[in-house]
Design a protein around this motif. Structure first.
Motif, PDB file in Angstrom:
ATOM      1  N   THR A  67       2.189   3.559  -6.973  1.00 64.07           N
ATOM      2  CA  THR A  67       0.825   3.004  -6.950  1.00 64.07           C
ATOM      3  C   THR A  67       0.053   3.356  -8.215  1.00 64.07           C
ATOM      4  N   ARG A  96       3.500   7.895   0.300  1.00 63.72           N
ATOM      5  CA  ARG A  96       3.649   7.072   1.510  1.00 63.72           C
ATOM      6  C   ARG A  96       4.676   7.642   2.484  1.00 63.72           C
ATOM      7  N   LEU A 129       4.095  11.398   5.642  1.00 64.96           N
ATOM      8  CA  LEU A 129       4.000  11.380   7.106  1.00 64.96           C
ATOM      9  C   LEU A 129       5.395  11.397   7.729  1.00 64.96           C
ATOM     10  N   THR A 186      -3.531  12.019   8.966  1.00 64.18           N
ATOM     11  CA  THR A 186      -3.261  11.526   7.608  1.00 64.18           C
ATOM     12  C   THR A 186      -4.571  11.193   6.891  1.00 64.18           C
ATOM     13  N   PHE A 218      -5.831   9.627   2.653  1.00 68.15           N
ATOM     14  CA  PHE A 218      -5.381   9.187   1.328  1.00 68.15           C
ATOM     15  C   PHE A 218      -6.539   9.359   0.359  1.00 68.15           C
ATOM     16  N   THR A 222      -7.516   9.467  -4.256  1.00 69.83           N
ATOM     17  CA  THR A 222      -7.057   9.046  -5.581  1.00 69.83           C
ATOM     18  C   THR A 222      -7.357  10.120  -6.614  1.00 69.83           C
ATOM     19  N   LEU A 246      -2.810   6.617  -6.202  1.00 69.67           N
ATOM     20  CA  LEU A 246      -3.071   6.937  -4.796  1.00 69.67           C
ATOM     21  C   LEU A 246      -2.275   8.195  -4.397  1.00 69.67           C
ATOM     22  N   THR A 270      -1.483  -2.350  -5.324  1.00 75.13           N
ATOM     23  CA  THR A 270      -1.287  -0.943  -4.925  1.00 75.13           C
ATOM     24  C   THR A 270      -1.200  -0.807  -3.406  1.00 75.13           C
ATOM     25  N   VAL A 329       0.156  -0.138  -0.067  1.00 77.58           N
ATOM     26  CA  VAL A 329       1.340   0.579   0.391  1.00 77.58           C
ATOM     27  C   VAL A 329       1.575   0.230   1.855  1.00 77.58           C
ATOM     28  N   TRP A 369       4.475   1.176   4.667  1.00 83.45           N
ATOM     29  CA  TRP A 369       5.674   1.966   4.940  1.00 83.45           C
ATOM     30  C   TRP A 369       5.896   2.026   6.428  1.00 83.45           C
ATOM     31  N   SER A 402     -11.272   4.683  -4.816  1.00 82.33           N
ATOM     32  CA  SER A 402     -11.179   5.221  -3.461  1.00 82.33           C
ATOM     33  C   SER A 402     -10.112   4.441  -2.706  1.00 82.33           C
ATOM     34  N   THR A 403      -9.863   4.834  -1.468  1.00 85.31           N
ATOM     35  CA  THR A 403      -8.812   4.166  -0.692  1.00 85.31           C
ATOM     36  C   THR A 403      -9.375   3.684   0.646  1.00 85.31           C
ATOM     37  N   SER A 462      -7.429   2.939   4.571  1.00 86.35           N
ATOM     38  CA  SER A 462      -6.142   3.145   5.220  1.00 86.35           C
ATOM     39  C   SER A 462      -6.203   2.716   6.675  1.00 86.35           C
ATOM     40  N   THR A 473      -3.697   3.881   9.109  1.00 83.44           N
ATOM     41  CA  THR A 473      -2.499   4.684   9.331  1.00 83.44           C
ATOM     42  C   THR A 473      -2.562   5.490  10.624  1.00 83.44           C
ATOM     43  N   ARG A 528      -3.733   1.545  13.063  1.00 83.46           N
ATOM     44  CA  ARG A 528      -2.602   0.651  12.771  1.00 83.46           C
ATOM     45  C   ARG A 528      -2.473  -0.416  13.866  1.00 83.46           C
ATOM     46  N   ALA A 558       4.456   4.874  10.388  1.00 80.61           N
ATOM     47  CA  ALA A 558       3.862   3.710   9.730  1.00 80.61           C
ATOM     48  C   ALA A 558       2.633   4.108   8.901  1.00 80.61           C
ATOM     49  N   VAL A 559       2.585   3.596   7.686  1.00 84.71           N
ATOM     50  CA  VAL A 559       1.481   3.886   6.754  1.00 84.71           C
ATOM     51  C   VAL A 559       0.986   2.573   6.154  1.00 84.71           C
ATOM     52  N   THR A 574      -2.108   1.613   3.298  1.00 82.26           N
ATOM     53  CA  THR A 574      -3.247   2.098   2.499  1.00 82.26           C
ATOM     54  C   THR A 574      -3.339   1.290   1.211  1.00 82.26           C
ATOM     55  N   LEU A 627      -5.553   1.135  -2.808  1.00 84.77           N
ATOM     56  CA  LEU A 627      -6.502   1.689  -3.762  1.00 84.77           C
ATOM     57  C   LEU A 627      -7.607   0.657  -4.061  1.00 84.77           C
TER      58      LEU A 627
END
Lengths: 279, 279
Positions: free
Chosen positions: A156, A189, A192, A207, A209, A211, A271, B156, B158, B160, B210-211, B213, B215, B220, B266-267, B269, B271
């Motif tokens: 990322t 990623r 987890l 979890t 996230f 930057t 990230l 970016t 993600v 997973w 910043s992000t 997510s 997750t 999710r 599972a993720v 997220t 940026l």
């Protein structure tokens, strides 16, 4: 940068690498953990914190300040070279509730259930079996304690504008250094999944996230001149060539960073994944 | 989601799309701007804030609370369909210092130097010429005022684990919807360059990243069932097929999300880039 597989190179790194590493503090690199430390300290002023792969100790020393004078931090790194640096930094800050020890994250020399908080930062990504380090971290945490980890996710990483030499640096060099040693390019990623593989249940894990960025003018100068001076500088030139990076490629990368750092629209950010496991 | 190019589809979107959009608030999506609002309000309790591409107005309504009863928020969107929703939301929260108007970010119907703060969120990415919207935003800001923007960076994103149907959704569908309409897949990293192109000088601009997510388990589920119900659901099936996505591909994507949402590891997220321009 304080990974197990990284250590063999450290003796040849110049002073400014260590300076770069020392710019990492708990306040800028463990923001996700700070409320937990504060909350745990309120009910237990004698917190014991273990910092795994502590490297130059700049995060550990701030952790020692955060747990307070009744608390205690043990900072370990597999590489004995960094120990005196951490000790000097603690002394410089007047921090006495800390000790530095040489130890591998794969085999922590502590009894089960020794620490209230066990932390690592940018350590797992450098290892083939990161879940085994997490398993050890969980083992030495007290029941009711927490295990916290933060890892970057190189896939990322954003570098703008897309200057060829700089993209080459990122893809053919930065990522390659990690993966050639068996590490992971996308640790953020996978963190987890590693925590689960280490034996934690999903409901024990939180979890988050975040930057980092080197985009403001002073930061991009710091980063680019760091990359030019360190990774592409004379100290590592020979080992880079041995690793299959040609002198011409290194020149292209150096010129790329030199161009990038002068651009007003230059952006560098990445990230990070974070987990807190409650034992 | 409140972009200029997006608006033509809104009339066929089901209720849960709007619910999804309303989950965006100033507290979760404009964190970078909150200290500036607080600071500006201290010296000027009569702040005038313009929210461009305000969509369903969930951020605008919180801005109206943040500027306080002496301040005032004007929320504009190019799509008149969303206006009553924003008005209803304001009423529901007892917020009266706000008005909703139909206007294009390309041609804001205000005099130069009208507002103390001009904001947009996830608007520029949907437009071919995002710098022109920023130029308009700068124009209507007072000297000494600020212009703030936040944009995602889909490259970016993600997801997973790498389930094929879900990756197909991301690459061949989510990104394609934006780029087919002339928008940008990597707005987050280009935002700074757009601010410069709009006429801001580098020293007037502060960047941050910043992000978001989806997750944690409840998040999710919200995301995946949202994607299955909205983007791949019956309401958009016909238009998706018209746009060249086969029924079999949509099934694969649906099944991918259904599988993903059940996985403990599972993720999801991404940026985001952010700029604050001081005029």
């Amino acid at each position: 940068m304080s990974g197990e597989k990284h250590s063999s190179d450290w003796s040849i790194l110049p002073e400014n690498v260590f300076k770069f590493m020392e710019s990492r503090t708990a306040s800028n690199s463990a923001v996700f953990l700070l409320p937990t430390i504060k909350e745990m300290r309120e009910s237990n002023p004698q917190l014991k914190l273990l910092d795994v792969g502590a490297g130059v100790g700049s995060m550990s020393v701030e952790f020692a300040q955060l747990v307070g004078s009744e608390g205690y931090v043990t900072a370990v790194d597999v590489n004995p070279v960094v120990i005196p640096r951490g000790q000097a930094l603690a002394e410089q800050h007047g921090v006495t509730n800390i000790s530095f020890e040489t130890a591998s994250g794969h085999k922590l020399p502590y009894e089960d259930g020794t620490f209230d908080i066990v932390h690592c930062h940018q350590v797992l990504t450098h290892n083939k079996d990161p879940w085994e380090i997490l398993r050890e971290m969980i083992r030495v945490a007290k029941p009711g304690g927490v295990i916290a980890a933060r890892e970057g996710d190189l896939d990322t990483e954003v570098i703008w504008p897309p200057i060829p030499g700089v993209l080459k640096f990122h893809h053919d060099f930065e990522i390659k250094i990690i993966t050639d040693r068996g590490g992971y390019r996308n640790a953020g990623r996978q963190l987890l999944s590693w925590a689960l593989r280490a034996g934690a249940k999903r409901e024990q894990i939180t979890t988050s996230f975040s930057t980092w960025s080197y985009t403001e003018p002073e930061d991009r100068t710091l980063w680019a001149s760091g990359m030019i001076g360190i990774a592409l500088g004379p100290n590592l030139r020979e080992s880079n060539i041995k690793a299959g990076v040609s002198a011409a490629e290194m020149d292209e990368m150096r010129e790329g960073w030199a161009e990038w750092m002068k651009l007003d629209d230059a952006v560098l950010t990445m990230l990070h994944g974070e987990v807190i496991i409650r034992k």
